[in-house]
Scaffold this motif. Sequence first.
Motif, short mmCIF file in Angstrom:
data_model
loop_
_atom_site.label_atom_id
_atom_site.label_comp_id
_atom_site.label_asym_id
_atom_site.label_seq_id
_atom_site.Cartn_x
_atom_site.Cartn_y
_atom_site.Cartn_z
N ASP A 1 3.78 6.47 -6.96
CA ASP A 1 3.87 6.01 -5.57
C ASP A 1 4.58 7.03 -4.67
O ASP A 1 4.90 6.73 -3.53
CB ASP A 1 4.62 4.67 -5.50
CG ASP A 1 6.07 4.78 -5.95
OD1 ASP A 1 6.54 5.91 -6.24
OD2 ASP A 1 6.74 3.73 -6.02
N VAL B 1 0.76 1.06 -2.29
CA VAL B 1 1.89 1.28 -1.39
C VAL B 1 1.47 0.93 0.04
O VAL B 1 0.29 0.98 0.39
CB VAL B 1 2.38 2.75 -1.41
CG1 VAL B 1 2.87 3.15 -2.80
CG2 VAL B 1 1.31 3.71 -0.93
N ALA C 1 0.59 4.99 5.41
CA ALA C 1 0.16 4.81 4.02
C ALA C 1 -0.21 3.35 3.75
O ALA C 1 0.59 2.45 4.02
CB ALA C 1 1.27 5.24 3.07
N ASN D 1 -0.80 8.70 -1.27
CA ASN D 1 -0.37 7.60 -0.39
C ASN D 1 -1.14 7.59 0.92
O ASN D 1 -1.42 6.52 1.47
CB ASN D 1 1.13 7.71 -0.10
CG ASN D 1 1.98 7.36 -1.30
OD1 ASN D 1 1.46 7.09 -2.38
ND2 ASN D 1 3.30 7.37 -1.13
N THR E 1 -2.58 1.93 0.50
CA THR E 1 -3.54 2.29 -0.56
C THR E 1 -4.24 1.07 -1.17
O THR E 1 -4.97 1.23 -2.15
CB THR E 1 -2.82 3.05 -1.70
OG1 THR E 1 -1.77 2.21 -2.20
CG2 THR E 1 -2.26 4.37 -1.22
N THR F 1 5.30 6.35 3.46
CA THR F 1 6.37 5.64 2.77
C THR F 1 7.68 6.43 2.78
O THR F 1 8.71 5.91 2.39
CB THR F 1 5.97 5.42 1.30
OG1 THR F 1 5.59 6.68 0.74
CG2 THR F 1 4.81 4.45 1.20
#
Length: 313
Positions: free
Chosen positions: A261, A214, A219, A267, A221, A122
């Motif tokens: 986050d 996220v 990433a 992540n 999750t 991210t």
Amino acid sequence: MRYDDSPPSPESASSVSPDRRWFTRRSGLAVGAAVLAPTLLAGWVLVQLTTGAGADDARPPRIVMPAAAPSPTPSSSAAPAAPATPQAKGPLAGKTVVIDPGHNTGNFKHTSEIDKKVDIGTNRKECDTTGTTTNAGYMEAEFTLDVSRRLRTVLEAKGVKVVLTHEANRAWGPCIDERARIGNEAAADAVVSVHADGVSSGNRGYHIILPAKVKGGAADTAKIVGPSRDLGERIGSNFARTTGSAPANYLGSGTGLVVRDDLGGLNLSTRPKVFIECGNMRDAKDAALLTSPEWRQKAAQGIADGIVGFLGG
Ligand code: ZN
């Protein structure tokens, strides 16, 4: 900061090394076998205890008579069973837990390396950070490694295969993306990153950091948000019970749970994972707990109990 003039605390107790435990266990088995061997009769079978014994259990093999009509199952081989491999016994045999001791005591000497940015899907973020210390200089990285080793001992006694992301075996790091990758590549059933916070005095208590949902780059999750919350809630309640500590009074609205986050270690994880901030190293009352080996044992026990519950043990 203040790391260069802060000698390591004499309280940084370390547990017995896995090699030494294994040596002790193997020695016990070898002696047992040597004593028993001359008295063995044809048809007698050595059977390893396969249930109910912790990894540190050094009971000798049990001798049983074969049935009149030998069963064709592979376990009825007439040859003595080989010594069990470490962590092969216990109610949670077959489970893998990755423990991530936050930071590294060498990070402060390698600031250029740990400041390099890594991809967390991210965003891009520093490879790692130095961590905090108590006002007397006890390093968070010492604390996290000590608790992680104690945690490993408790989990191995349940038969869990435990992997530490590092163990005083490298000058700095690992970077946060590598810490996540170690859990992923181990196909860990649970991953816990151990930390202690460094905020102003008067802020006290523990909190668990849960992954936010996220998606970006590597990433994603979505699949771990639910199980990670379960894992985190179990760790938090057990940690409170064994240590007597309260949920943090400075965030999480008294729940001891915070969703973030911005952490690469969460992540990038594809396995259920949480962070635990065990207390505030900059608060004198919390620091008195964090620097106590007895308290750290309680902390490790609480974290382990939460993991064991999550794993169904
Ligand atoms: Zn930390």
